[in-house]
Design an enzyme around this catalytic site. Structure first.
Site: not given
Ligand code: NAD
Ligand code: TYD
Length: 351
Positions: A15, A40, A64, A86, A104, A134-136, A159, A161, A163, A189, A292
């Site tokens: 994404f 994946t 990776i 990744a 991973t 991430t902020d998590e 997750y 932990a 990160k 995001n 949690g």
């Molecule tokens: P995503 O799950 O959409 O994409 C992850 C990508 O990593 C995929 O293309 C997957 O194929 C690849 N991948 C997974 N395991 C792999 C491996 N072993 N080797 C090579 N490639 C591998 O994730 P995202 O939401 O795009 O998040 C990207 C990064 O940003 C992550 O590190 C995540 O922790 C961080 N992040 C995400 C958010 C969010 O809201 N989505 C917010 C803050 C930080």
């Molecule tokens: P999510 O998009 O999984 O992101 P994160 O857990 O990393 O913040 O979830 C965002 C919020 O939405 C979180 O408080 C959990 C809640 N949620 C639901 O209530 N129902 C759902 O089906 C999902 C996937 C998330």
């Protein structure tokens, strides 16, 4: 601006990664982007169709967690910088399969750190390992307060932990081996190309299909939402202008309780789909809470704002509207990612 020519970007078929790849490939034609991704369930090359033939872009399918494969690619391409995205990224999946996240997110990150350390050991000048996090990692907030760059790490899910552990390894390689690094910690995001396991795309998909909208617990959980293209722009700034060994928090100044967000989403979708007033809201179903479950995330993004001049470019209403339009116009993308394995995941998660 620091000149780096050979960038390894990991997770670029996912994404956020796909938006960063697109931004860099189009904005920096003199720079080569190597997108390393294992593809994946979350990786999808359809996300990059528009730039896949660009001369400054190469896709490398690799895992990776496989150190030998990573070492080989570093030796072959002599990357001068890494933007590491990744990861296994979904909290609910980390609850059912924590080990995949250890492999991973922790082992995979350390493999990349080792390869970078080895490749750059004779000349660290200009090199950079940029770790996207991430902020998590900061855990949960109560009703008030914000996460700053100095907030203590206190992760609650497998997750977060994993990160947090990867962030610590990056910092430790900086301290111990002088590896040049930056880390950014971003809030939730949303936007085009997000896999429909996360709240917003899952609910958009369910609203389209008139399926129940499973809100966890009472829905009074708060997240700070940022449009993915604004995150990609922040990553560009941190990569080029960020200070070595620094951390930058990135956030949308945009807190929403889940239930209020879902109602706003329903309203916008009813309008776009010409459905009756409050029709989609009727799909809201309160389901068993996530174990949690962190109550509230909210980022203080004043450091990246004051030091690098970054701020979000779209409001949440605009970003949400753009996101819904994208999903409505990309039905084929949605159909491809929700067939097969997705159905099994959905059954198990929401049965
Ligand atoms: P995503 O799950 O959409 O994409 C992850 C990508 O990593 C995929 O293309 C997957 O194929 C690849 N991948 C997974 N395991 C792999 C491996 N072993 N080797 C090579 N490639 C591998 O994730 P995202 O939401 O795009 O998040 C990207 C990064 O940003 C992550 O590190 C995540 O922790 C961080 N992040 C995400 C958010 C969010 O809201 N989505 C917010 C803050 C930080
Ligand atoms: P999510 O998009 O999984 O992101 P994160 O857990 O990393 O913040 O979830 C965002 C919020 O939405 C979180 O408080 C959990 C809640 N949620 C639901 O209530 N129902 C759902 O089906 C999902 C996937 C998330």
């Amino acid at each position: 601006m620091k000149k780096r020519k050979n960038i390894l970007l990991t997770g670029g078929a996912g994404f956020i990664g796909s938006h960063v790849v697109r931004l860099f490939v189009t904005k920096y034609p003199e720079v080569h982007i190597y997108n390393l991704d294992e593809l994946t369930y979350a990786g999808n090359l359809e996300n990059l169709k528009d730039i896949e033939d660009a001369e400054n872009y190469t896709f490398l399918r690799a895992d990776i967690t496989n150190a030998a494969e990573i070492d080989y690619l570093f030796a072959q391409y002599r990357f001068d910088s890494v933007i590491h995205l990744a990861a296994e990224s979904h909290v609910d999946r980390s609850i059912t399969d924590p080990m995949a996240f250890v492999k991973t997110n922790v082992l995979g990150t350390v493999n990349l750190l080792n390869a970078a350390k080895e490749t750059w050991k004779d000349d660290l000048k200009g090199k950079l390992f940029y770790h996207v996090s991430t902020d998590e990692v900061y855990g949960t907030l109560g009703e008030t307060g914000l996460f700053t760059e100095t907030t203590s790490y206190d992760p609650n899910s497998p997750y977060s932990a994993s990160k947090a552990a990867s962030d610590h390894f990056v910092r430790a390689y900086g301290e111990t081996y002088n590896l040049p690094y930056v880390i950014s910690n971003c809030s939730n995001n949303y936007g085009p190309n997000q896999f429909p396991e996360k709240l917003i795309p899952l609910f958009i998909n369910n609203i389209i299909d008139k399926k129940p909208l499973p809100v966890y617990g009472d829905g009074n959980y708060t997240r700070d939402w940022l449009y993915v293209i604004d995150h990609a722009k922040a990553i560009d700034l941190v990569f080029h202008e960020g200070e070595n060994s620094e951390t930058y928090n990135i956030g949308g100044f945009n807190e929403w309780k889940n239930i209020d967000l879902v109602k706003t989403l329903c309203k916008q979708m009813d309008e776009k789909l010409n459905r009756g007033e409050a029709e989609s809201e009727k799909l809201i179903t309160f389901v068993k809470d996530r174990p949690g479950h962190d109550l509230r995330y909210a980022i203080d993004a004043s450091k990246i704002h004051s030091e690098l001049g970054w701020k979000p470019s779209v409001t949440f209403e605009e970003g949400l509207s753009l996101t819904i339009d994208w999903y409505l116009q990309n039905n084929e993308w949605l159909e491809h990612v929700t067939s097969g394995a997705y159905q099994d995941y959905y059954e198990k998660q929401y049965k």
